[in-house]
Design an enzyme around this catalytic site. Structure first.
Site, PDB file in Angstrom:
ATOM      1  CG  ASN A 392      -2.066   0.903   1.064  1.00 30.86           C
ATOM      2  OD1 ASN A 392      -2.013   2.030   0.480  1.00 30.86           O
ATOM      3  ND2 ASN A 392      -3.219   0.717   1.704  1.00 30.86           N
ATOM      4  CG  ASP A 393       1.975   2.996   3.663  1.00 31.38           C
ATOM      5  OD1 ASP A 393       1.067   3.380   3.336  1.00 31.38           O
ATOM      6  OD2 ASP A 393       2.505   2.978   4.870  1.00 31.38           O
ATOM      7  CB  VAL A 394       6.078   0.426  -0.859  1.00 31.73           C
ATOM      8  CG1 VAL A 394       6.654   0.151   0.457  1.00 31.73           C
ATOM      9  CG2 VAL A 394       5.060  -0.599  -1.485  1.00 31.73           C
TER      10      VAL A 394
END
Ligand code: NAP
Length: 465
Positions: A392-394
């Site tokens: 998600n964040d990456v």
């Protein structure tokens, strides 16, 4: 005898260095670990024999107790909780160094009641006793706070208060002044206690302002501190192998810290002091109602069947679902169909450095298709499908554009440049940093909701049918 001890210490040190070097590639990492462990065994056996210990009772009791707790923890810990575990172990290393340095002071003092100092110690020993107690105590307390934050026992967001940096600076200055007084008059044993007390407070106040996605940096920095504390204790004890192994841990921890900062495009000072994400409230996200289209594994299988190139982006959800084996099976199925399939590994994907590499190595993913972000990021634009599995964040484009985001400035994998993006996760929930992800609403993104293992298993079944 002394020459033999030095020679064996040298052998142990060489094994540490070669072991560390081999850890830098997944192919040789296991062998490296074995070599370093052999080095440690040699160092321990030589030290115990050389020091002519008369009574092994406490040593054996400590060994049994410590090994028991270690084995129990290692067997119980989930792969996803490894960063906290590493944090706790770093802390114990620092704490042990501080205690050994204090014990050596007691041994040197010459008077067991500590009423007078009749001992003999050179200035460098006294200085390193202070440093060992200081760094070791900061490490154990700081590591416990970092682990508690990662484990969700403490609030993960940065905790800031007025005059935080100033009060930390005053405490650090006080430690230096007290340390000088102690070196000038080593009979003032209580100064060491005050220094340890201040170091405990510093351990708390220097870690609480750091939070969210910056925690991995703190863990690797604490790892470095634990090595430094060990090296200082090595000087206190005049033990060469402890100086060398402590220095190796200290420097490799620092190099890892630098790599992690670079991965997030931030300076170490910014991570440590800026309190990034403190004002960020994930509940105050844009509340406008947006919709995404829900696709099934069958729909995705059809897309994959017609693709020629696929890049897979694994993330923390892959570890939670333990989907690495079935994912590698999917890669085999796609490769047999003549497709070019590769993995794109973001440096902070998952919850510990190298997390994705470890998982995929477990599933026997070939090393030559595991590519680092810098090696693969330019290839997304020529790729048919970017398949995001539990990441998600990456892959969150907010890192490029949204200044108020805790992710802002972190380089991400350019999945949105691929022709089609498939995201497999359970919901629209945000990742570790708490930031909503625009990628899910992108018109070329296909969302498949569900546990990653279930989704990938269905994909494999569909493609094999
Ligand atoms: P992430 O941003 O934490 O997102 C992981 C996603 O996986 C979640 O959004 C979750 O969404 C999904 N997920 C969880 N369980 C799943 C399951 N069983 N099946 C399918 N999906 C599942 O992960 P990331 O993209 O890997 O980024 C890592 C983050 O952790 C970064 O912010 C990094 O800074 C931080 N961090 C890294 C380290 C390190 O050393 N690598 C250490 C600590 C923190 P759903 O709930 O909707 O399924």
């Amino acid at each position: 005898m002394n020459a033999l001890v030095s020679l064996l210490y040298l052998l142990a040190s060489v094994l540490f260095v070669v072991g560390l070097k081999k850890l830098s590639s997944p192919k040789t990492a296991r062998q490296g670990n074995g070599l370093a462990a052999l080095g440690m065994l040699i160092a321990i056996v030589v030290t115990l024999t050389d020091q002519k210990i008369l009574d092994f009772t406490y040593i054996i009791a400590g060994l049994v107790l410590g090994s028991g707790v270690g084995v129990w923890l290692a067997l119980r810990v989930q792969m996803t909780a490894m960063p906290q575990m590493v944090g706790v172990l770093n802390g114990f290393g620092g704490g042990a160094s501080a205690l050994v340095a204090f014990a050596e002071y007691l041994r040197l003092s010459g008077d067991k009641d500590l009423t007078v100092w009749t001992g003999q110690a050179s200035i460098d020993v006294l200085v390193t006793i202070v440093l060992s107690i200081l760094i070791g105590t900061v490490t154990i307390v700081g590591s416990m706070i970092a682990s508690a934050k990662l484990h969700g026992i403490m609030r993960g967001a940065p905790i800031l208060y007025a005059f935080q940096k100033q009060s930390n600076a005053v405490m650090a200055l006080a430690v230096i002044v007290l340390g000088v007084f102690f070196v000038l008059d080593p009979s003032l044993w209580y100064l060491l206690i005050i220094i340890a007390g201040l170091a405990m407070v510093l351990g708390v106040t220097s870690v609480i302002p750091i939070g969210g996605a910056d925690m991995p940096v703190v863990i690797s920095l604490m790892n470095s501190y634990s090595g430094l504390a060990g090296a200082m204790t090595g000087f206190v004890l005049s033990n060469d192998v402890l100086v060398i192994s402590g220095t190796l841990v200290g420097t490799s921890g620092l190099i890892l810290t630098k790599i992690m900062c670079k991965a997030m495009n931030r300076s170490l000072a910014n991570v440590l002091f800026a309190g990034v994400g403190a004002d960020y409230d994930p509940t105050v996200q844009a509340t406008e109602q947006r919709t995404v289209i829900r696709y099934t594994p069958q729909d995705i299988a059809t897309i994959l069947e017609s693709a020629q190139s696929v890049i897979i982006i694994p993330g923390y959800g892959l570890a939670v679902a333990q989907a690495q084996h079935v994912l590698q099976e999917l890669v085999n199925v796609l490769t047999q169909r003549g497709m070019q399939v590769r993995y794109a590994i973001h440096p902070v994907a998952g919850r510990m450095p190298g997390h994705m590499n470890v998982l995929l190595a477990e599933a026997n993913a070939p090393y030559d298709i595991l590519l680092e972000m810098d090696q693969i990021n330019d290839d997304f634009q020529n790729t048919d499908v970017a398949l995001v599995i539990g990441a998600n964040d990456v892959v969150n484009p907010a890192a490029r554009t949204k200044k108020s985001s805790p992710l802002y400035g972190m380089p991400i994998l350019n999945v949105d440049y691929a022709r089609t993006v498939i995201v497999c996760k359970r919901s629209l929930n945000p990742g570790f940093a708490g930031e909503d992800n625009e990628l899910f609403y992108n018109e070329k993104t296909m969302m498949v909701f569900g546990d990653a293992k279930d989704t990938v298993t269905k994909l494999v079944q569909q493609l094999k049918a």
